[in-house]
Structure formats: C-alpha cells, structure tokens
Design an enzyme around this catalytic site. Structure first.
Site, PDB file in Angstrom:
ATOM      1  N   SER A  11       0.872  -1.179   0.000  1.00 25.66           N
ATOM      2  CA  SER A  11       0.000   0.000   0.000  1.00 25.66           C
ATOM      3  C   SER A  11       0.907   1.227   0.000  1.00 25.66           C
ATOM      4  O   SER A  11       2.072   1.146   0.414  1.00 25.66           O
ATOM      5  CB  SER A  11      -0.950  -0.004   1.197  1.00 25.66           C
ATOM      6  OG  SER A  11      -0.243  -0.180   2.398  1.00 25.66           O
ATOM      7  N   GLU A  13       1.191   5.545   0.665  1.00 25.00           N
ATOM      8  CA  GLU A  13       0.573   6.698   1.348  1.00 25.00           C
ATOM      9  C   GLU A  13       0.958   8.015   0.680  1.00 25.00           C
ATOM     10  O   GLU A  13       2.110   8.219   0.294  1.00 25.00           O
ATOM     11  CB  GLU A  13       1.036   6.698   2.811  1.00 25.00           C
ATOM     12  CG  GLU A  13       0.448   7.834   3.615  1.00 25.00           C
ATOM     13  CD  GLU A  13       0.748   7.683   5.103  1.00 25.00           C
ATOM     14  OE1 GLU A  13       0.603   6.571   5.652  1.00 25.00           O
ATOM     15  OE2 GLU A  13       1.137   8.686   5.706  1.00 25.00           O
ATOM     16  N   HIS A  72      -7.241   8.824   5.679  1.00 27.32           N
ATOM     17  CA  HIS A  72      -6.918   8.836   7.102  1.00 27.32           C
ATOM     18  C   HIS A  72      -7.956   9.761   7.745  1.00 27.32           C
ATOM     19  O   HIS A  72      -8.399  10.730   7.126  1.00 27.32           O
ATOM     20  CB  HIS A  72      -5.526   9.413   7.349  1.00 27.32           C
ATOM     21  CG  HIS A  72      -4.420   8.573   6.788  1.00 27.32           C
ATOM     22  ND1 HIS A  72      -3.159   8.555   7.340  1.00 27.32           N
ATOM     23  CD2 HIS A  72      -4.378   7.716   5.736  1.00 27.32           C
ATOM     24  CE1 HIS A  72      -2.379   7.726   6.650  1.00 27.32           C
ATOM     25  NE2 HIS A  72      -3.101   7.216   5.669  1.00 27.32           N
ATOM     26  N   ASP A 104      -2.973  14.804  16.081  1.00 27.08           N
ATOM     27  CA  ASP A 104      -2.434  15.838  16.973  1.00 27.08           C
ATOM     28  C   ASP A 104      -3.065  17.149  16.551  1.00 27.08           C
ATOM     29  O   ASP A 104      -3.172  17.423  15.355  1.00 27.08           O
ATOM     30  CB  ASP A 104      -0.909  15.942  16.807  1.00 27.08           C
ATOM     31  CG  ASP A 104      -0.214  14.688  17.321  1.00 27.08           C
ATOM     32  OD1 ASP A 104      -0.520  14.278  18.446  1.00 27.08           O
ATOM     33  OD2 ASP A 104       0.620  14.138  16.577  1.00 27.08           O
ATOM     34  N   PHE A 211      12.360  14.213  11.209  1.00 26.60           N
ATOM     35  CA  PHE A 211      11.129  13.479  11.574  1.00 26.60           C
ATOM     36  C   PHE A 211      11.452  12.477  12.687  1.00 26.60           C
ATOM     37  O   PHE A 211      10.699  12.319  13.642  1.00 26.60           O
ATOM     38  CB  PHE A 211      10.585  12.645  10.406  1.00 26.60           C
ATOM     39  CG  PHE A 211      10.006  13.400   9.233  1.00 26.60           C
ATOM     40  CD1 PHE A 211       9.537  14.707   9.364  1.00 26.60           C
ATOM     41  CD2 PHE A 211       9.907  12.785   7.989  1.00 26.60           C
ATOM     42  CE1 PHE A 211       8.996  15.375   8.269  1.00 26.60           C
ATOM     43  CE2 PHE A 211       9.366  13.450   6.891  1.00 26.60           C
ATOM     44  CZ  PHE A 211       8.913  14.747   7.034  1.00 26.60           C
ATOM     45  N   HIS A 261       3.876  -0.967   3.716  1.00 27.25           N
ATOM     46  CA  HIS A 261       3.148   0.283   3.463  1.00 27.25           C
ATOM     47  C   HIS A 261       4.214   1.361   3.257  1.00 27.25           C
ATOM     48  O   HIS A 261       5.009   1.636   4.166  1.00 27.25           O
ATOM     49  CB  HIS A 261       2.269   0.616   4.675  1.00 27.25           C
ATOM     50  CG  HIS A 261       1.523   1.912   4.561  1.00 27.25           C
ATOM     51  ND1 HIS A 261       0.306   2.039   3.913  1.00 27.25           N
ATOM     52  CD2 HIS A 261       1.811   3.160   5.030  1.00 27.25           C
ATOM     53  CE1 HIS A 261      -0.119   3.290   3.984  1.00 27.25           C
ATOM     54  NE2 HIS A 261       0.780   3.995   4.653  1.00 27.25           N
TER      55      HIS A 261
HETATM   56  P1  FAD Z   1      -3.657   6.734  19.991  1.00 28.00           P
HETATM   57  O1  FAD Z   1      -3.662   5.317  19.581  1.00 28.00           O
HETATM   58  O2  FAD Z   1      -4.903   7.295  20.584  1.00 28.00           O
HETATM   59  O3  FAD Z   1      -2.437   6.939  21.005  1.00 28.00           O
HETATM   60  C1  FAD Z   1      -1.980   8.246  21.314  1.00 28.00           C
HETATM   61  C2  FAD Z   1      -1.276   8.238  22.673  1.00 28.00           C
HETATM   62  O4  FAD Z   1      -2.263   8.056  23.687  1.00 28.00           O
HETATM   63  C3  FAD Z   1      -0.270   7.102  22.861  1.00 28.00           C
HETATM   64  O5  FAD Z   1       0.785   7.617  23.638  1.00 28.00           O
HETATM   65  C4  FAD Z   1      -1.048   6.048  23.654  1.00 28.00           C
HETATM   66  O6  FAD Z   1      -0.200   5.231  24.451  1.00 28.00           O
HETATM   67  C5  FAD Z   1      -1.939   6.946  24.517  1.00 28.00           C
HETATM   68  N1  FAD Z   1      -3.211   6.301  24.868  1.00 28.00           N
HETATM   69  C6  FAD Z   1      -4.031   5.583  24.072  1.00 28.00           C
HETATM   70  N2  FAD Z   1      -5.105   5.148  24.761  1.00 28.00           N
HETATM   71  C7  FAD Z   1      -4.969   5.606  26.027  1.00 28.00           C
HETATM   72  C8  FAD Z   1      -5.764   5.511  27.211  1.00 28.00           C
HETATM   73  N3  FAD Z   1      -6.902   4.819  27.236  1.00 28.00           N
HETATM   74  N4  FAD Z   1      -5.306   6.127  28.346  1.00 28.00           N
HETATM   75  C9  FAD Z   1      -4.131   6.824  28.346  1.00 28.00           C
HETATM   76  N5  FAD Z   1      -3.346   6.962  27.246  1.00 28.00           N
HETATM   77  C10 FAD Z   1      -3.760   6.357  26.097  1.00 28.00           C
HETATM   78  N6  FAD Z   1      -1.559  12.212  12.045  1.00 28.00           N
HETATM   79  C11 FAD Z   1      -2.402  13.067  11.423  1.00 28.00           C
HETATM   80  O7  FAD Z   1      -2.702  14.159  11.949  1.00 28.00           O
HETATM   81  N7  FAD Z   1      -2.923  12.775  10.185  1.00 28.00           N
HETATM   82  C12 FAD Z   1      -2.662  11.601   9.563  1.00 28.00           C
HETATM   83  O8  FAD Z   1      -3.148  11.354   8.458  1.00 28.00           O
HETATM   84  C13 FAD Z   1      -1.800  10.656  10.209  1.00 28.00           C
HETATM   85  N8  FAD Z   1      -1.534   9.454   9.658  1.00 28.00           N
HETATM   86  C14 FAD Z   1      -0.768   8.541  10.337  1.00 28.00           C
HETATM   87  C15 FAD Z   1      -0.567   7.274   9.776  1.00 28.00           C
HETATM   88  C16 FAD Z   1       0.217   6.320  10.427  1.00 28.00           C
HETATM   89  C17 FAD Z   1       0.400   4.948   9.802  1.00 28.00           C
HETATM   90  C18 FAD Z   1       0.846   6.662  11.658  1.00 28.00           C
HETATM   91  C19 FAD Z   1       1.731   5.664  12.347  1.00 28.00           C
HETATM   92  C20 FAD Z   1       0.640   7.912  12.232  1.00 28.00           C
HETATM   93  C21 FAD Z   1      -0.173   8.867  11.580  1.00 28.00           C
HETATM   94  N9  FAD Z   1      -0.423  10.128  12.122  1.00 28.00           N
HETATM   95  C22 FAD Z   1      -1.259  11.014  11.477  1.00 28.00           C
HETATM   96  C23 FAD Z   1       0.202  10.529  13.405  1.00 28.00           C
HETATM   97  C24 FAD Z   1      -0.724  10.295  14.607  1.00 28.00           C
HETATM   98  O9  FAD Z   1      -1.904  11.044  14.491  1.00 28.00           O
HETATM   99  C25 FAD Z   1       0.038  10.728  15.875  1.00 28.00           C
HETATM  100  O10 FAD Z   1       1.137   9.864  16.103  1.00 28.00           O
HETATM  101  C26 FAD Z   1      -0.801  10.891  17.122  1.00 28.00           C
HETATM  102  O11 FAD Z   1       0.015  11.499  18.130  1.00 28.00           O
HETATM  103  C27 FAD Z   1      -1.303   9.574  17.714  1.00 28.00           C
HETATM  104  O12 FAD Z   1      -2.327   9.042  16.979  1.00 28.00           O
HETATM  105  P2  FAD Z   1      -2.802   7.528  17.271  1.00 28.00           P
HETATM  106  O13 FAD Z   1      -3.964   7.273  16.427  1.00 28.00           O
HETATM  107  O14 FAD Z   1      -1.663   6.603  17.205  1.00 28.00           O
HETATM  108  O15 FAD Z   1      -3.264   7.713  18.811  1.00 28.00           O
END
Ligand code: FAD
Length: 281
Positions: A11, A13, A72, A104, A211, A261
């Site tokens: 895939s 991105e 996304h 974020d 990064f 990916h």
């Molecule tokens: P989560 O899975 O919610 O985790 C975030 C943090 O919260 C982690 O530290 C986790 O340990 C903590 N956490 C989770 N659940 C709990 C809980 N119940 N209690 C306490 N802490 C908890 N960003 C963008 O803005 N746009 C994009 O398109 C984008 N695409 C991405 C694609 C990929 C493949 C990856 C790996 C990252 C991407 N990101 C993107 C970055 C991502 O949004 C950031 O890394 C963001 O900080 C975390 O998102 P997440 O979905 O992993 O969060």
C-alpha cells in the site's frame, strides 16, 4: 518461483496536494505505482482536520481513477456528528476502508471534542456504522513519542485493536528488531491481526532525521554517520538509502511481515526502485 518478497501486499501513502498542479502530478504518481497492484492508496488528514476537503478530493480522484483509496481520519477535536458526516460522505464515494487516528491538534489549539484516543474513534465507528468498514490503525514499534512507558503503550495499542480495528500500519523505523519485538508483545496481548510495517524511502536524509528526532525513531549510528559523510553527493545518498531500505524490507518480509506500506511523500521513484529490487515490478 514467487517469494514473500515478490508477492507481498503493498500500500502507498500520500498527503493531499495543495495546488491543482500538485493534484495532476499526484495522479501521474498513482498511475506509476498502480503497476505494482497495491491493495490500496491512503491519503493523510492534516492535524485537527485542516485538510478535510483536500483529503476528500484526493481520495475521490484516486477512486475515480479505478483504485482503492483509504482516507486517514483523525478524531482529536472532532464531534460524533462531524465524524458521522465525514463517514457518510466517504460512503457515498464507495469508500469502505480508512485509517483511524487520534491525530495531533495544531499547536496552540485547545483540546475539545468527543474523542480522546483513536480507540474511542474505532469503537464509535463500529457501534454506529457496523462491521463493514475496514479500519486500519497506527502502531509504533519504537513506542509513541508521548508515552513514557512501553508497557502502557502496547496495552493501549492492544485495546485499540480490540475496539474493532482490522489491521495496523506502523510508524516508519529502521530497526527490524523493534518491529519483531512489537509483534511478539502484541501477540502476547492477543493481537493476531496484521501489523504492516511502514517504510520510509530515504528521499532527503536530513529531513528524515528531523522526523525521526521529533517522533522518537532510532536511526542507526552507522547509517547516520555514513549519510552525513556523503555531504551533498546526492547519488551516493540515493544509492546507500536504497540499499538500507531494501535490506530492511527483505528482513521484514523474510521474517513474516504481512506486507509493506510505503510513505511515498507523493513521489514514485524510490518506492518503485525498492520494489524492483525486491523482485516486484
Ligand atoms: P492513539 O492510539 O490514541 O495513542 C496516542 C497516545 O495516547 C499514545 O501515547 C497512547 O499510548 C496513549 N493512549 C491511548 N489510549 C490511552 C488511554 N486509554 N489512556 C491513556 N493513554 C492512552 N496524524 C495526522 O494528523 N494525520 C494523519 O493522516 C496521520 N496518519 C498517520 C498514519 C500512520 C500509519 C501513523 C503511524 C501515524 C499517523 N499520524 C497522522 C500521526 C498520529 O496522528 C500521531 O502519532 C498521534 O500522536 C497519535 O495518533 P494515534 O492514532 O496513534 O493515537
């Protein structure tokens, strides 16, 4: 005879282009990469939904060209209503796969909205929309940069998968041991779904090093020193980067990674070349 290297699911991105010329160029890149028959092309979503319309337009253009597209979608700052509306719009385009994220917020923006973590978004989609979305989530083999404790991070990841994700895509990394360890730890917590490594071809070493610094990703010292030693010798940077990334992909696929990916940064050249060296063209 076909091997794991030549048949791995792929895939690619992209980020949504900012200009009409960028959009036209991206469709050319999509056409070139489509020759490798990827499972899907994904399109990122700007922090706090800042590219909502552009992400939608890019996904629509890719789908109209006959390819599977996966937007996304981040939930931080969003409401249940705004997420439902966005999903409805995608559904009307025939989209049924997405990458669900917390995201974020742009700096200086206050946190509000109905969701705290990506697991809340995944649970909401499953509860409100049923089983027919294919939901990908993010994984961090070297752990999420905002998480102090590895154990908690992997537990949060497992909870996110159990909330209803089908598969995961990792942050980029250069250390295959980190990935295999992450798979093992996730497996111990009952996660058996595919966790696909995210691969960053080295387009511009100093940018990737930035990064990596920001996101807590280790660049092996031997790679960093050698790259820095090339100074502005672009041909050597390109060749060594290809060697490092191709070898990483080989180790990952031979060790059982379920696919690759690629973070293409909207360019096809290096991704095509890595795939060619893996026997895929
Ligand atoms: P989560 O899975 O919610 O985790 C975030 C943090 O919260 C982690 O530290 C986790 O340990 C903590 N956490 C989770 N659940 C709990 C809980 N119940 N209690 C306490 N802490 C908890 N960003 C963008 O803005 N746009 C994009 O398109 C984008 N695409 C991405 C694609 C990929 C493949 C990856 C790996 C990252 C991407 N990101 C993107 C970055 C991502 O949004 C950031 O890394 C963001 O900080 C975390 O998102 P997440 O979905 O992993 O969060």
């Amino acid at each position: 005879m076909p091997t794991a290297l030549s048949t791995a699911p792929l895939s690619f991105e992209f980020f949504p282009p900012n200009t009409p010329a960028g959009s036209d160029k991206l469709l050319g890149v999509v056409g070139e990469l489509a020759r490798l028959r990827p499972d899907f092309f994904s399109v990122t979503y700007g922090a706090g939904g800042s590219t909502r319309e552009k992400t939608l337009a890019t996904v629509r253009a890719i789908a109209s060209a006959g390819h599977e597209a996966a937007p996304h979608l981040s939930c931080v700052g969003a409401t249940r209503e705004s997420i439902s509306e966005t999903l409805q719009t995608y559904r009307m385009q025939g989209i049924d796969r997405l990458v669900a994220l917390r995201g974020d917020l742009p700096s200086g923006t206050a946190v509000s909205g109905d969701f705290r973590f990506a697991s809340d978004l995944v649970a909401f989609i499953r509860e409100s929309q049923g089983a027919d979305w294919h939901i990908e989530v993010a994984a961090y083999p070297e752990y999420h940069p905002q998480q102090r404790y590895a154990r908690q991070d992997i537990e949060h990841f497992a909870a996110k998968m159990k909330a209803g994700a089908n598969s995961a895509i990792t942050q980029f990394f250069f250390n295959p041991d980190a990935y295999f360890h992450f798979l093992e730890e996730a497996g111990k917590l009952g996660v058996n779904a595919p966790i696909v490594p995210g691969i960053m071809p080295i387009h511009n070493f100093s940018r990737i090093a930035q990064f990596a610094q920001r996101d807590g990703i280790e660049i092996p010292r031997w790679v960093a020193l050698k790259m820095e030693g090339f100074l502005d010798d672009a041909a050597s940077v390109r060749e060594f980067g290809l060697e490092v990334v191709t070898r990483l992909c080989e180790r990952l696929l031979n060790g059982g990674a379920p696919g690759l990916h690629f973070y293409t940064l909207n360019q096809s050249g290096l991704t095509l070349e890595v795939c060619r060296r893996l026997g895929r063209s």
